[in-house]
Enzyme design. Structure first.
Site, mmCIF file in Angstrom:
data_model
loop_
_atom_site.group_PDB
_atom_site.id
_atom_site.type_symbol
_atom_site.label_atom_id
_atom_site.label_comp_id
_atom_site.label_asym_id
_atom_site.label_seq_id
_atom_site.Cartn_x
_atom_site.Cartn_y
_atom_site.Cartn_z
ATOM 1 N N PRO A 1 0.831 -1.213 0.000
ATOM 2 C CG PRO A 1 -0.785 -1.572 1.632
ATOM 3 C CD PRO A 1 0.533 -2.090 1.142
ATOM 4 C CD GLU A 2 2.211 3.694 -4.535
ATOM 5 O OE1 GLU A 2 2.549 4.892 -4.578
ATOM 6 O OE2 GLU A 2 2.250 2.943 -5.532
ATOM 7 C CE LYS B 1 5.305 3.018 0.349
ATOM 8 N NZ LYS B 1 6.034 2.037 -0.491
ATOM 9 N NE ARG C 1 16.399 5.494 12.600
ATOM 10 C CZ ARG C 1 15.745 4.736 13.474
ATOM 11 N NH1 ARG C 1 14.577 4.215 13.120
ATOM 12 N NH2 ARG C 1 16.246 4.488 14.664
ATOM 13 C CG ASN D 1 6.486 0.008 -8.833
ATOM 14 O OD1 ASN D 1 7.433 0.690 -9.197
ATOM 15 N ND2 ASN D 1 6.176 -1.143 -9.394
ATOM 16 N NE ARG E 1 7.590 -3.230 -5.911
ATOM 17 C CZ ARG E 1 6.873 -2.405 -5.156
ATOM 18 N NH1 ARG E 1 7.420 -1.845 -4.096
ATOM 19 N NH2 ARG E 1 5.616 -2.143 -5.459
#
Length: 269
Positions: free
Chosen positions: A2-3, A52, A121, A162, A258
């Site tokens: 999931p984005e 995410k 981060r 992606n 990917r």
């Protein structure tokens, strides 16, 4: 995987359904049993997303951090809930609804300091009002890696996956092999603006539509996209099909494990 817009939709839903009241939390599977026991019965202060990552923040100083990874999923259910089915890592139950979490890459209890360290981060999240795109720009321009690889690096931009990666590069005519340090600042600002607008639209609609209005099927007369992911796109998962702008077959290759999609003509640079 999931984005970011998916996690922001979940955060909004969980904020609406569970925040401000005491919730029951347990781990039917048992793998989060100790963490669940420390927040069970507490008031959920807020649910928020960063890229995410989903955070359930309880007082005092207890934060449940979830990263869905490739296989994680929340299932929303009305109360009263049936007995859990399958390997439910965490179940949260409020007054009107409950949610079951299965298969996440991470489900852990953190202190607020640990959560702050984790988020520090990450790169800026286009869906957050506190995002500073210049932080992403500074990191991107120090790298010789390709722009396609860097956009998937969560330390550069948080929440991009992606689909959004492939689509914003097409929309801005940027070749995926361009080194990050060669992307000029004006194009970065346009790329960032696209991410903000497209991902915000994804939060509202639950779809990933990246095609401009003038290129939609109802305008051009082409057939709507048939794909389990939904949404109208320019290049993602369209390998070998004609580009919507120039009819060149959409190219594909593998990058950092990917699939990458682009138009060799529209994205010459």
């Amino acid at each position: 995987m999931p984005e970011g817009h998916v996690l922001h939709r979940l955060a909004r839903l969980h904020q609406q359904r569970y925040a401000g009241s005491a919730v029951r939390v347990h781990s039917p599977q048992g793998r989060f049993a100790s963490g669940a026991s420390l927040v069970d019965g507490l008031v959920l202060d807020r649910a928020e997303a960063y890229g995410k990552h989903l955070l359930h923040v309880y007082a005092p100083d207890r934060v449940v951090h979830v990263h869905l990874g490739l296989y994680g999923k929340f299932t929303e259910l009305p109360v009263p809930l049936e007995e859990p089915r399958g390997k439910v890592r965490m179940r949260v139950v409020g007054s009107t609804h409950g949610t079951d979490l299965r298969g996440p890459a991470a489900c852990e209890l953190l202190t607020e300091d640990e959560a702050t360290t984790l988020l520090s981060r990450l790169g800026p999240d286009p869906l957050r009002e506190d995002a500073d795109p210049e932080r992403g720009w500074e990191r991107l321009t120090r790298s010789r890696s390709t722009i396609a690889a860097l956009l998937m690096d969560q330390k550069i931009v948080s929440g991009v996956g992606n689909i959004y990666r492939a689509e914003v590069l097409f929309r801005r005519g940027i070749p995926p092999e361009l080194p990050g340090r060669e992307l000029d600042h004006d194009r970065w600002k346009l790329l960032w603006r696209d991410l903000v607008e497209l991902m915000a639209d994804g939060v509202r609609s639950g779809r990933m539509d990246t095609v401009r209005p003038e290129d939609m099927p109802e305008v051009t007369g082409r057939e709507p996209r048939q794909d389990r992911h939904g949404g109208e796109v320019y290049v993602y998962r369209r390998a070998g099909q004609p580009c919507l702008h120039c009819s060149t077959p959409v190219a594909t290759s593998e990058l950092v494990g990917r699939k990458l999609y682009w138009c060799p003509t529209c994205q010459r640079g």
